[in-house]
Motif scaffolding. Structure first.
Motif, PDB file in Angstrom:
ATOM      1  N   UNK A  84     -27.875  40.994  82.350  1.00 23.77           N
ATOM      2  CA  UNK A  84     -28.603  41.797  81.369  1.00 23.77           C
ATOM      3  C   UNK A  84     -30.057  41.324  81.328  1.00 23.77           C
ATOM      4  N   UNK A  85     -30.255  40.053  80.982  1.00 21.71           N
ATOM      5  CA  UNK A  85     -31.607  39.503  80.927  1.00 21.71           C
ATOM      6  C   UNK A  85     -31.524  37.984  80.989  1.00 21.71           C
ATOM      7  N   UNK A  86     -32.565  37.375  81.517  1.00 19.38           N
ATOM      8  CA  UNK A  86     -32.669  35.929  81.532  1.00 19.38           C
ATOM      9  C   UNK A  86     -33.906  35.478  80.795  1.00 19.38           C
ATOM     10  N   UNK A 117     -28.725  36.557  90.147  1.00 19.89           N
ATOM     11  CA  UNK A 117     -27.693  36.239  89.169  1.00 19.89           C
ATOM     12  C   UNK A 117     -26.387  35.844  89.862  1.00 19.89           C
ATOM     13  N   UNK A 118     -25.998  36.569  90.900  1.00 21.99           N
ATOM     14  CA  UNK A 118     -24.764  36.235  91.618  1.00 21.99           C
ATOM     15  C   UNK A 118     -24.892  34.906  92.358  1.00 21.99           C
ATOM     16  N   UNK A 119     -26.091  34.556  92.782  1.00 24.15           N
ATOM     17  CA  UNK A 119     -26.302  33.237  93.396  1.00 24.15           C
ATOM     18  C   UNK A 119     -26.073  32.132  92.366  1.00 24.15           C
ATOM     19  N   UNK A 147     -29.010  32.989  80.269  1.00 26.01           N
ATOM     20  CA  UNK A 147     -28.751  34.273  80.903  1.00 26.01           C
ATOM     21  C   UNK A 147     -27.738  35.027  80.056  1.00 26.01           C
ATOM     22  N   UNK A 148     -28.066  36.238  79.676  1.00 27.17           N
ATOM     23  CA  UNK A 148     -27.107  37.124  79.037  1.00 27.17           C
ATOM     24  C   UNK A 148     -26.524  38.024  80.128  1.00 27.17           C
ATOM     25  N   UNK A 181     -20.292  41.558  72.829  1.00 24.33           N
ATOM     26  CA  UNK A 181     -19.856  41.944  74.169  1.00 24.33           C
ATOM     27  C   UNK A 181     -20.569  41.174  75.280  1.00 24.33           C
ATOM     28  N   UNK A 182     -21.413  40.242  74.911  1.00 20.02           N
ATOM     29  CA  UNK A 182     -22.294  39.599  75.881  1.00 20.02           C
ATOM     30  C   UNK A 182     -21.943  38.131  76.084  1.00 20.02           C
TER      31      UNK A 182
END
Length: 302
Positions: A15-17, A173-175, A87-88, A35-36
């Motif tokens: 979502x956002x960092x 984000x996936x890293x 990180x959300x 939900x986050x």
């Protein structure tokens, strides 16, 4: 240890960092995110957070994932200036918790799997520490996705425009998730190395056979070598030889056996090879070790 398991697809997404700068005496807010998920990674100082009744101290290179729906809050003010990234993220898929990770066993590809991806799981330890060698990598990833800065020093919250495409943000984000997921693999290597050490300590008289060891513990020989080397800085054979020499040192202190007898008792079939390895590890021959001042079976412990 609690693990969070994400059923994929779909993948969790960013979502956002952001980054937060807390002063000594600042306290994390009390809140529930419906939900986050909130991932917190500390670069300096320490945060003191309570989540669902459990208290955590998150220090440099440590992280904590706060799941949605649970109350979390600071239970203690920062004792020094603290910098952390957060990180959300969110998933539209299923997730659940357990005390053990999920070991993924992929089935063999076949013609029925051309058009549909099998469900797989991303298992993340909720709380943990990354290795110092990954500090800068993790920091760079977190900085690269940061679009918010909360600065308690100047009492301000700053927002920044996107500098990357959404695909690039999601890739970064996936890293980050990959680094956290791989922590379990490092733990498994550590556990395997310790198991091998325990086995050698009890069976040091047995001949060394790496393939037999691999079959016994269901790991490839190369994986055993890598795990033991990473944990102890020695190959499996070097580790076994070191243990044998340590056992021999105790026997030499007792003065009841000859050098040849001791070599046989600790698993060497060749006394010359035993003497060579003993000197390589201790810088002394077996007789020099036995005759050196201060060697006393009643006081020496290895």
């Amino acid at each position: 240890m609690l693990y969070i398991h994400f059923s994929c697809p779909p993948l969790p997404h960013l979502i956002v960092g952001g980054v937060s700068l807390f002063r000594k005496g600042d306290l994390h807010e009390r809140r529930v995110l419906d939900q986050t998920f909130d991932l917190i990674f500390v670069f300096s100082g320490a945060l003191y957070l309570e989540e669902d009744g459990r208290k955590y101290t998150i220090e440099r290179n440590q992280y904590l994932i706060l799941p949605p729906g649970n109350l979390h809050k600071g239970y203690k003010a920062c004792t020094s200036d603290t910098t952390f990234s957060w990180v959300h993220f969110y998933t539209t898929g299923h997730y659940f918790y357990s005390e053990n990770p999920i070991t993924q066993v992929d089935s063999k590809m076949n013609k029925t799997k051309y058009y549909k991806k099998d469900v797989f799981y991303i298992s993340l330890p909720q709380y943990g520490r990354i290795d110092d060698s990954l500090h800068e990598i993790m920091k760079n990833y977190m900085d690269s996705i940061s679009q918010v800065k909360i600065d308690k020093y100047h009492n301000e919250k700053l927002f920044y425009s996107s500098t990357k495409s959404q695909i690039e943000y999601q890739q970064l984000f996936l890293k980050i998730l990959t680094i956290l997921r791989d922590l379990r693999e490092h733990e498994k290597e550590k556990e395997l190395a310790e198991v091998i050490l325990d086995y050698f300590s009890s069976h040091y008289q047995n001949p060394f056979d790496l393939n037999q060891l691999a079959a016994q513990y269901s790991f490839h020989p190369a994986h055993i070598i890598r795990s033991v080397k990473k944990k102890y800085g020695l190959s499996p054979l070097q580790l076994l030889l070191t243990i044998r020499v340590q056992k021999a040192m105790k026997l030499l202190e007792e003065e009841r056996h000859s050098v040849g007898q001791i070599a046989s008792l600790v698993g060497f079939t060749d006394s010359s090879y035993f003497c060579k390895q003993f000197k390589k590890i201790t810088s002394l021959t077996p007789l020099q070790y036995r005759n050196q001042p201060g060697v006393n079976p009643s006081t020496t412990e290895l």
